[in-house]
Scaffold this motif. Structure first.
Motif, PDB file in Angstrom:
ATOM      1  N   GLY A  90       0.791  -1.219   0.000  1.00  0.00           N
ATOM      2  CA  GLY A  90       0.000   0.000   0.000  1.00  0.00           C
ATOM      3  C   GLY A  90       0.826   1.273   0.000  1.00  0.00           C
ATOM      4  N   LEU A  91       2.023   1.195  -0.558  1.00  0.00           N
ATOM      5  CA  LEU A  91       2.931   2.337  -0.536  1.00  0.00           C
ATOM      6  C   LEU A  91       3.015   3.029  -1.892  1.00  0.00           C
ATOM      7  CD1 LEU A  91       5.846   0.718   1.488  1.00  0.00           C
ATOM      8  CD2 LEU A  91       4.413   2.625   2.275  1.00  0.00           C
ATOM      9  N   ALA A  92       3.238   4.336  -1.836  1.00  0.00           N
ATOM     10  CA  ALA A  92       3.591   5.126  -3.014  1.00  0.00           C
ATOM     11  C   ALA A  92       5.081   5.444  -2.930  1.00  0.00           C
ATOM     12  CB  ALA A  92       2.785   6.411  -3.061  1.00  0.00           C
ATOM     13  N   GLN A  93       5.729   5.540  -4.091  1.00  0.00           N
ATOM     14  CA  GLN A  93       7.177   5.766  -4.150  1.00  0.00           C
ATOM     15  C   GLN A  93       7.485   6.860  -5.159  1.00  0.00           C
ATOM     16  OE1 GLN A  93      10.287   2.395  -4.260  1.00  0.00           O
ATOM     17  NE2 GLN A  93       9.908   2.800  -6.418  1.00  0.00           N
ATOM     18  N   PHE A  94       8.415   7.742  -4.825  1.00  0.00           N
ATOM     19  CA  PHE A  94       8.811   8.781  -5.784  1.00  0.00           C
ATOM     20  C   PHE A  94      10.266   9.180  -5.546  1.00  0.00           C
ATOM     21  CE2 PHE A  94       6.597  10.682  -2.173  1.00  0.00           C
ATOM     22  CZ  PHE A  94       7.452  11.686  -1.739  1.00  0.00           C
ATOM     23  N   PRO A  95      10.993   9.554  -6.611  1.00  0.00           N
ATOM     24  CA  PRO A  95      12.397   9.939  -6.477  1.00  0.00           C
ATOM     25  C   PRO A  95      12.512  11.366  -5.943  1.00  0.00           C
ATOM     26  CG  PRO A  95      11.735  10.143  -8.756  1.00  0.00           C
ATOM     27  CD  PRO A  95      10.540   9.596  -8.014  1.00  0.00           C
ATOM     28  N   MET A  96      13.523  11.588  -5.097  1.00  0.00           N
ATOM     29  CA  MET A  96      13.668  12.905  -4.473  1.00  0.00           C
ATOM     30  C   MET A  96      14.866  13.678  -5.011  1.00  0.00           C
ATOM     31  SD  MET A  96      11.791  14.503  -2.402  1.00  0.00           S
ATOM     32  CE  MET A  96      12.022  16.280  -2.577  1.00  0.00           C
ATOM     33  N   VAL A  97      15.966  12.990  -5.261  1.00  0.00           N
ATOM     34  CA  VAL A  97      17.182  13.647  -5.721  1.00  0.00           C
ATOM     35  C   VAL A  97      18.108  12.576  -6.281  1.00  0.00           C
ATOM     36  CG1 VAL A  97      18.487  13.461  -3.542  1.00  0.00           C
ATOM     37  CG2 VAL A  97      18.857  15.458  -5.025  1.00  0.00           C
ATOM     38  N   MET A  98      19.099  12.983  -7.045  1.00  0.00           N
ATOM     39  CA  MET A  98      20.062  12.040  -7.613  1.00  0.00           C
ATOM     40  C   MET A  98      21.478  12.421  -7.185  1.00  0.00           C
ATOM     41  SD  MET A  98      18.448  11.804 -11.475  1.00  0.00           S
ATOM     42  CE  MET A  98      18.193  13.587 -11.582  1.00  0.00           C
ATOM     43  N   GLY A  99      22.364  11.438  -7.234  1.00  0.00           N
ATOM     44  CA  GLY A  99      23.757  11.694  -6.886  1.00  0.00           C
ATOM     45  C   GLY A  99      24.631  10.601  -7.456  1.00  0.00           C
ATOM     46  N   GLY A 100      25.865  10.546  -7.001  1.00  0.00           N
ATOM     47  CA  GLY A 100      26.788   9.549  -7.519  1.00  0.00           C
ATOM     48  C   GLY A 100      27.473   8.779  -6.412  1.00  0.00           C
ATOM     49  N   ILE A 101      27.698   7.495  -6.655  1.00  0.00           N
ATOM     50  CA  ILE A 101      28.496   6.659  -5.763  1.00  0.00           C
ATOM     51  C   ILE A 101      29.922   6.661  -6.307  1.00  0.00           C
ATOM     52  CG2 ILE A 101      28.811   4.318  -4.865  1.00  0.00           C
ATOM     53  CD1 ILE A 101      25.731   3.970  -5.465  1.00  0.00           C
ATOM     54  N   VAL A 102      30.892   6.826  -5.424  1.00  0.00           N
ATOM     55  CA  VAL A 102      32.283   6.896  -5.872  1.00  0.00           C
ATOM     56  C   VAL A 102      33.162   5.944  -5.077  1.00  0.00           C
ATOM     57  CG1 VAL A 102      32.068   9.296  -6.601  1.00  0.00           C
ATOM     58  CG2 VAL A 102      32.837   8.807  -4.293  1.00  0.00           C
ATOM     59  N   PRO A 103      34.150   5.341  -5.742  1.00  0.00           N
ATOM     60  CA  PRO A 103      35.176   4.623  -4.984  1.00  0.00           C
ATOM     61  C   PRO A 103      36.039   5.648  -4.242  1.00  0.00           C
ATOM     62  CG  PRO A 103      35.149   3.945  -7.306  1.00  0.00           C
ATOM     63  CD  PRO A 103      34.353   5.200  -7.188  1.00  0.00           C
ATOM     64  N   VAL A 104      36.303   5.376  -2.964  1.00  0.00           N
ATOM     65  CA  VAL A 104      37.196   6.238  -2.185  1.00  0.00           C
ATOM     66  C   VAL A 104      38.354   5.382  -1.686  1.00  0.00           C
ATOM     67  CG1 VAL A 104      35.584   8.043  -1.505  1.00  0.00           C
ATOM     68  CG2 VAL A 104      35.658   5.921  -0.186  1.00  0.00           C
ATOM     69  N   ILE A 105      39.556   5.978  -1.691  1.00  0.00           N
ATOM     70  CA  ILE A 105      40.751   5.221  -1.330  1.00  0.00           C
ATOM     71  C   ILE A 105      41.592   5.998  -0.331  1.00  0.00           C
ATOM     72  CG2 ILE A 105      40.812   4.004  -3.539  1.00  0.00           C
ATOM     73  CD1 ILE A 105      43.056   5.908  -4.422  1.00  0.00           C
ATOM     74  N   ASN A 106      42.440   5.282   0.366  1.00  0.00           N
ATOM     75  CA  ASN A 106      43.421   5.891   1.263  1.00  0.00           C
ATOM     76  C   ASN A 106      44.764   5.230   0.960  1.00  0.00           C
ATOM     77  OD1 ASN A 106      45.008   6.854   3.327  1.00  0.00           O
ATOM     78  ND2 ASN A 106      43.670   6.193   4.997  1.00  0.00           N
ATOM     79  N   GLY A 309      16.956  22.994  -5.100  1.00  0.00           N
ATOM     80  CA  GLY A 309      17.860  22.631  -6.176  1.00  0.00           C
ATOM     81  C   GLY A 309      19.271  23.173  -6.010  1.00  0.00           C
ATOM     82  N   LYS A 310      19.387  24.447  -5.661  1.00  0.00           N
ATOM     83  CA  LYS A 310      20.708  25.060  -5.519  1.00  0.00           C
ATOM     84  C   LYS A 310      21.480  24.416  -4.365  1.00  0.00           C
ATOM     85  CE  LYS A 310      23.024  29.558  -5.298  1.00  0.00           C
ATOM     86  NZ  LYS A 310      23.900  29.313  -4.143  1.00  0.00           N
ATOM     87  N   MET A 311      20.782  24.151  -3.256  1.00  0.00           N
ATOM     88  CA  MET A 311      21.432  23.489  -2.126  1.00  0.00           C
ATOM     89  C   MET A 311      21.908  22.102  -2.517  1.00  0.00           C
ATOM     90  SD  MET A 311      19.110  24.568   1.187  1.00  0.00           S
ATOM     91  CE  MET A 311      17.546  24.812   0.340  1.00  0.00           C
ATOM     92  N   ALA A 312      21.107  21.396  -3.315  1.00  0.00           N
ATOM     93  CA  ALA A 312      21.508  20.061  -3.776  1.00  0.00           C
ATOM     94  C   ALA A 312      22.762  20.144  -4.633  1.00  0.00           C
ATOM     95  CB  ALA A 312      20.366  19.414  -4.555  1.00  0.00           C
ATOM     96  N   GLU A 313      22.785  21.085  -5.550  1.00  0.00           N
ATOM     97  CA  GLU A 313      23.928  21.226  -6.451  1.00  0.00           C
ATOM     98  C   GLU A 313      25.203  21.593  -5.696  1.00  0.00           C
ATOM     99  OE1 GLU A 313      22.341  24.077  -9.131  1.00  0.00           O
ATOM    100  OE2 GLU A 313      21.302  22.577 -10.374  1.00  0.00           O
ATOM    101  N   GLU A 314      25.063  22.367  -4.615  1.00  0.00           N
ATOM    102  CA  GLU A 314      26.237  22.736  -3.814  1.00  0.00           C
ATOM    103  C   GLU A 314      26.899  21.513  -3.186  1.00  0.00           C
ATOM    104  OE1 GLU A 314      24.572  25.558  -1.118  1.00  0.00           O
ATOM    105  OE2 GLU A 314      24.693  27.220  -2.533  1.00  0.00           O
ATOM    106  N   LEU A 315      26.123  20.436  -2.994  1.00  0.00           N
ATOM    107  CA  LEU A 315      26.663  19.184  -2.453  1.00  0.00           C
ATOM    108  C   LEU A 315      26.883  18.141  -3.551  1.00  0.00           C
ATOM    109  CD1 LEU A 315      24.563  18.790   0.842  1.00  0.00           C
ATOM    110  CD2 LEU A 315      26.962  19.465   0.622  1.00  0.00           C
TER     111      LEU A 315
END
Length: 341
Positions: A90-106, A309-315
């Motif tokens: 009984g759930l509705a689903q919707f996308p909120m924002v997009m981003g990227g997954i990145v490999p991080v190394i040390n 939108g602008k706040m999202a783009e800043e991150l």
């Protein structure tokens, strides 16, 4: 700035939750992938409206469990539910924002964006088939980089995670070995490595462990000055993780082609496409027990679509396209019973 310890991160999240909850709070739980932008939106929204957001950054699996148990007004997940699951719950689903997954190394001596990896190589590292940083496969991709002979320490998620779902979805797309031996899920049987909870936990472990590699949402890498890698995409082009390359991957997505807008953006074609781009979704009940609470949550999400939108783009997140927002808001009016309708 050094990444804070996981305990400190949890404490900060708890402090954010308690402060927000003093107002007429909106309760939600789930994905750690969007937590940086949800926290930023929540702060701005509270200043503007006086209404806070009580969001528990516990991972997509936890968010799905909590919304299905009706202990929160909304759940958040980076692994979309299927149409059958949405209908049965009984759930509705919707996308909120997009981003990227990145490999991080040390890795000592390696700067952010200096190392290049491709999908098959990443799959072999996380399967334990590549164990040294100076392996021939990595050297071939990085002929001008001085690579140490140190052993690779793999860090992965220990919790049910939409970030893991998108990461393993990508690895399954580029590696038949990964697809058949490990697969795509929010939680998998990792062949090697140590587990950590949340994007926060993976980032903290990679920051502390020499010669390590992990995967996180890009905002965590950027905010904490972590060393990310470039990637070779589906078209054979070497790309950096940026909002532009994330947007390129999402540019041809047909959001209405999958129930609940559940489009996976990994391994998209295009010279400029980042190969591990992902969306994050919100789950609410179509017939909530407390319609007024769901109405308040939708007001927040509508405000975020319009003003965030602008706040999202800043991150380095990517806002949802206007046409998608229009379709989402039509779905709200048609399918979700709230105090407003």
């Amino acid at each position: 700035m050094r990444f804070m310890s996981y305990a400190a991160a949890v404490g900060l999240a708890a402090a954010f939750t308690i402060t927000a909850a003093q107002a007429a709070d909106i309760s939600g739980a789930g994905a750690t992938f969007p937590y940086p932008i949800y926290a930023k939106w929540a702060d701005a929204y509270k200043k503007e409206t006086g209404i806070g957001l009580n969001y528990q950054s516990i991972g997509s699996g936890g968010g799905i469990k909590q919304i299905k148990a009706a202990t929160v007004t909304f759940g958040a997940t980076d692994a979309p539910l299927t149409g059958d699951d949405l209908n049965s719950s009984g759930l509705a689903q919707f996308p909120m924002v997009m981003g990227g997954i990145v490999p991080v190394i040390n890795v000592e001596g390696i700067k952010p964006g200096e190392l290049v990896l491709d999908g098959p190589t990443v799959a072999k590292i996380f399967m334990g088939a590549i164990t040294k940083w100076d392996d021939e496969a990595i050297k071939k991709l990085n002929p001008d980089v001085k690579l140490p002979s140190s052993a690779i320490a793999v860090v992965h998620r220990s919790d049910g995670s939409g970030t893991t779902y998108n990461f393993t979805y990508y690895l399954s797309a580029v590696s038949e070995d990964w697809k058949t031996k490990v697969g795509t899920e929010k939680a998998v049987e990792w062949p090697v490595g140590i587990g950590a909870k949340g994007n926060e936990g993976v980032a903290n472990n990679v920051t502390q462990a020499k010669s390590s590699i992990g995967y996180v949402e890009y905002a965590y890498a950027k905010q904490n000055k972590m060393t990310y890698t470039k990637m070779v995409n589906k078209d054979g082009k070497t790309v950096e993780p940026t909002s532009a390359t994330f947007a390129a991957a999402a540019s041809h997505a047909d959001w209405l082609s999958v129930p609940g807008f559940g489009v996976i953006l990994a391994n998209q074609a295009g010279d400029d496409s980042w190969p591990m781009t992902a969306a994050t979704w919100i789950l609410v009940y179509k017939q909530p027990k407390t319609p007024a609470d769901t109405a308040e949550a939708l007001k927040f999400f509508a405000w975020a679509y319009k003003n965030g939108g602008k706040m999202a783009e800043e991150l380095d997140y990517v806002p949802m396209p206007d046409a998608v927002v229009t379709d989402v808001e039509k779905m709200w009016s048609a399918d979700i019973k709230t105090a407003m309708n």
